[in-house]
Write an enzyme that holds these catalytic residues in place. Structure first.
Site: not given
Lengths: 179, 772
Positions: B9, B71, B172, B194
């Site tokens: 992850d 990211k 994810e 999420d």
């Protein structure tokens, strides 16, 4: 399920994809319910999921992928009631494959046509109902639409709108009561 | 040694690695016993590179040379909003690389984003290797579901640079659902909420025994836990400035201290009702040392961020609507990501979904675990779970008037293939350019440009007469392939677009060859997003015309969730208390990576571009490289030369050479009418493709289009005619031959069909039985 087809059968199936209609692709009856469509999609996906067939050689993997794409396409059209109606119409005239965008566009056309009404009286009363709605008179719109529906019992747009109006009227009644 | 595959992850703030073995899934702690490691890379003065929590500690001392939240930048163009925002708030230097790519300037070197992420991935790989005592070369890496193709491709490249073969880029939320439902024998509809460090995703799934079907996914790549921190930072900085007249934002050291304090205050608010923020001597002013001291309670914090939380629910509305469900249809709500530990979020989520979220799942680890399960499943002899994911963003094609026409709608299940028919815009036009976009905007420039290619060599005819089928295919591995095909001649071209990530195939191979994955050279990094950016800027067409190239865009077809990495601090306590404090001498344990150190693990040869490179004689006719008017391509664009000239086997599969005609999919009739492609020469002034208006849009759409094409008179009637004959098969000679007639049907096929349809016995009928 995952071992349904022998490699040669996979290739053969990939070759004849264009000759199958969506129901045949999913292995279901044209009268299948929405739940059956989904079930069939899951079952077919197990058999033809590219992940499950990584051990095959390139040629077969590509065939599997081709089949998997068509399965998804069939599902994407059939799972949606409007698209499915449009597809069924096309299928009636020999069409086996209908791109999603096309099914969508046709469904919209049908919806527009239904909104207007297909019979003279249906058109007349639905026009009145739209005027009522514009004025905010839900009850009158409901009456007119119900009248329109008596001339076009198969008009799903009328039905849906009537249902919707009833709910709105009911909700506003509840609100008034609460006050 | 058995071949193992791990799940990683790769989070905005923290990363986590897990492995599924012997029917159990475990998160692999790093050398310090921490379940997650900060996605931070510190470049020290002496040339060493530190990754992880130690690097994070370095932010305060050396904010300019410590890269965090990268990211947020990966796979983006330099001119994008997100990059602008990052430049304003990040203490490290973000500069523009070639072709609008983003680079990080560290002293005299520039790093591309995939290189930075590769360092983090390499660290996670090392953590796993130290734990397992064997090299690890295969991984499933997760990305936010809402990542676009460029971001996915960049992530994939990062993994390759890190020496990992990416089995799958997984969304994810899908990974989280897998971790939640795998092997549980559930039949449920669940929502995965999420909220990560930098992104928010919501996915609605239907979980069956072994099938995980994503019904819809929506997200916001500009919303995450970092934004919560920013609210606190703003509050503190504003108050400080009001009290002392000093702007802390101007001082990188003070600002980083503020950030660290805000983040830890936020985390503590997950547990405590009130926290005190105290930063003594944060700055010197007029000879006095000033401090920050502030108490903040849950309620006040909630007030600061409530609008952000509300924004997530807007996205939830959208996802439910797309799935055709209401909150009452859901059997469960699963929280993913560190920020979801905040009581205010748990409460708000409970209120919104009318049910308390599941609390028995660690929001920091669930994604890595799901990725590990999928990795194990993909390497196991028997498939154990089937993921049916969707494409999160619509795929579009650029047409006349600066518009982008949808070819595949968002939330369409994958794998899938769809075709739209276009036509030429000029008489005797020789080439058309096909631009591929991703996004939900009607205006092409508001979407993300994925790539473009030119198609030439089709039949020359009057405008509107040539019909070009443009086919988009998205496979479950997330690759998008775009093929153009002239119906009349069967002339076909497809191309692979691989430039999205900012590293060309050669660059990646270069890096891998050098084995120098720690210190990747700038040279290799050049244009991230090269060509694309150009197009986005509306510059003249630039892509070289490749003969029969095959175009392949990595897309996001995959599942994903962005679990926000956990609050390392909390975890640390729990873990280190355990028996697990290993002090391994291995490379992994050593967080410091020597720049010159060769990769400790045999690096897999640069995984050849997964698809194409197949030898089969492709059906494609050779496309004359039209004298491209524009001198071409940025180096990276022509990239993949190794691949380009190869007739792709994919294409071959789709259109067997023998076939006299292009694959005739029934023409998109009513709706999607044939848009037209315009000639290259026109491209500068006009945009690309012209769409013949959809029938249902009536003349208006058509005349709009026409107005935009000044100077070219194309009577609307003609347009309409072309569109209409879609419904009149007898129309022009160009019309596709009806399926039955097109020669593909031979006896064998008929037999095969009958067999498939179940008239034969054996396996086939059992297939049917299952069905019914």
């Amino acid at each position: 399920m995952s071992d349904v087809l022998a490699p040669t059968e996979i290739l053969a199936l990939a070759n004849i994809l264009d000759e199958l209609d969506y129901y045949q692709v999913l292995h279901i009856d044209p009268g299948a319910s929405a739940a059956q469509v989904r079930q069939a999609f899951h079952a077919s996906s197990r058999a033809f999921h590219p992940d499950a067939n990584r051990h095959l050689d390139r040629e077969h993997r590509e065939a599997i992928t081709k089949i998997a794409r068509r399965i998804t396409e069939a599902y994407t059209v059939l799972r949606d009631a409007k698209r499915r109606r449009a597809y069924d119409e096309g299928r009636g005239t020999g069409q086996r494959r209908m791109q999603i965008a096309e099914a969508e566009a046709r469904a919209e056309q049908t919806a527009t046509a239904e909104l207007e009404g297909a019979t003279p009286n249906g058109r007349r009363y639905s026009a009145l109902a739209r005027q009522d709605l514009a004025r905010g008179d839900l009850a009158a719109a409901l009456r007119n639409l119900q009248t329109a529906a008596t001339f076009e019992p198969g008009n799903s747009h009328f039905k849906a709108t009537i249902q919707d109006l009833k709910e709105q009227i009911e909700a506003s009644r509840r609100r008034q009561k609460a006050i | 040694m058995a071949d193992v595959a791990i799940g990683i992850d790769l989070g905005t703030s923290n990363s986590c690695v897990a492995i599924a073995q012997d029917r159990s899934v475990e998160v692999i702690p790093n050398a310090y016993g921490e379940a997650t490691s900060a996605s931070v890379v510190a470049f020290r003065e002496d040339g060493t590179i530190t990754v992880g929590n130690a690097a994070k500690a370095n932010i305060i001392h050396d904010p300019v040379h410590t890269v965090y939240s990268s990211k947020r930048l990966i796979g983006r163009y330099f001119f994008s909003e997100e990059v602008k925002k990052a430049r304003a708030i990040c203490s490290y230097r973000i500069v523009e690389g070639p072709n609008h790519s983003v680079r990080i300037q560290i002293r005299d070197d520039q790093y591309s984003l995939p290189e930075i992420s590769a360092l983090v991935l390499k660290e996670m790989k090392a953590v796993a290797e130290a734990h397992l005592g064997q090299p690890v070369t295969k991984a499933v890496v997760t990305v936010p579901a809402y990542f676009n193709d460029n971001q996915r491709q960049a992530t994939k490249d990062a993994a390759r640079v890190a020496g990992l073969e990416v089995l799958r880029i997984l969304n994810e939320p899908t990974a989280a659902a897998l971790a939640y439902g795998f092997g549980q024998g559930l039949t449920q509809k669940v929502a995965i909420y999420d909220l990560g460090g930098g992104t928010f995703d919501i996915s609605v799934l239907e979980i069956g025994t072994d099938v995980f079907e994503v019904l819809s996914t929506c997200g916001d790549t500009f919303l995450g836990g970092d934004d919560f921190d920013d609210r606190l930072i703003d509050l503190l900085a504003d108050e400080f400035s009001a009290a002392h007249g000093v702007n802390l934002r101007k001082d990188p050291f003070a600002f980083e201290k503020l950030k660290v304090a805000a983040e830890s205050a936020k985390k503590n608010l997950s547990v405590d009702d009130e926290v005190e923020i105290r930063i003594p001597g944060i700055v010197e002013h007029d000879g006095t040392s000033l401090s920050v001291e502030r108490r903040i309670a849950q309620d006040e914090f909630a007030g600061l961020v409530m609008d952000l939380v509300m924004r997530t629910f807007k996205v939830c509305d959208e996802a439910l609507q797309q799935a055709n469900l209401t909150v009452r249809d859901l059997d469960g709500v699963i929280l993913v990501g560190g920020p979801t530990r905040l009581p205010l979020i748990r409460k708000a989520v409970g209120d919104y979904f009318q049910q308390p979220p599941k609390t028995n799942i660690d929001p920091d680890e669930v994604v890595a675990k799901g990725a590990a399960i999928h990795a194990a499943s993909l390497t196991a002899p028997e498939q154990q779970a089937y993921l049916l994911d969707v494409t999160p963003l619509s795929l579009r094609i650029g047409v006349a008037g600066g518009l982008a026409e949808t070819v595949i709608e968002r939330n369409t299940p994958v794998p899938i293939e769809q075709t739209r028919t276009f036509t030429t815009f000029q008489d005797f036009q020789e080439r058309v350019k096909i631009r591929v976009y991703q996004g939900e905007a009607r205006q092409s420039e508001e979407n993300e440009m994925l790539g473009q290619f030119e198609f030439a060599g089709f039949r020359k005819a009057r405008r509107g007469e040539v019909e070009i089928d443009v086919t988009f295919a998205i496979d479950s591995d997330g690759l998008v392939r775009v093929t153009a095909c002239d119906r009349a001649t069967g002339q076909q071209a497809s191309t692979e677009i691989t430039l999205s990530s900012g590293l060309s195939e050669e660059e990646i191979e270069d890096i891998l060859e050098k084995g120098d994955t720690d210190r990747v050279q700038t040279a290799s990094a050049d244009d991230l997003i090269a060509g694309e950016a150009e197009t986005a800027l509306d510059t003249p067409p630039e892509m070289e015309i490749q003969p029969a190239p095959e175009m392949e865009i990595e897309t996001p077809s995959v599942p994903g969730v962005d679990p926000e990495p956990p609050v390392a601090a909390d975890v640390r306590v729990e873990l280190s208390a355990g028996a697990d404090v290993r002090v391994e001498p291995s490379a992994a344990a050593d967080v410091r990576v020597e720049p010159s150190a060769a990769p400790d693990v045999p690096v897999e040869p640069p995984a050849a571009p997964e698809v194409n490179i197949a030898p089969p004689p492709a059906p494609e006719v050779h496309v004359e490289p039209p004298a491209a008017p524009q001198p071409v391509p940025p180096p990276s664009r022509e990239a993949t030369p190794s691949v380009a000239p190869q007739p792709s086997s994919n294409v071959a599969a789709d259109a067997p050479a023998a076939r006299p005609r292009p694959p005739t999919t029934p023409r998109p009739a009513a709706g999607p009418a044939a848009p037209r492609l315009e000639s290259l020469d026109e491209m500068v002034e006009i945009d690309d493709l012209d769409i013949l208006q959809n029938l249902d849009e009536g003349d208006d759409a058509g005349s709009d289009e026409l107005e935009l094409m000044e100077g070219v008179e194309t009577p609307p009637a003609e347009l309409r005619g072309a569109a209409l004959d879609l419904e009149e098969p007898e129309g022009s000679p160009d019309d596709p031959v009806p399926l039955d007639a097109h020669g593909g049907v031979d006896e064998a096929n008929v037999k095969a069909r009958d067999a498939y349809l179940g008239d034969a016995g054996g396996d086939l009928s059992s297939y049917r039985d299952d069905e019914e």
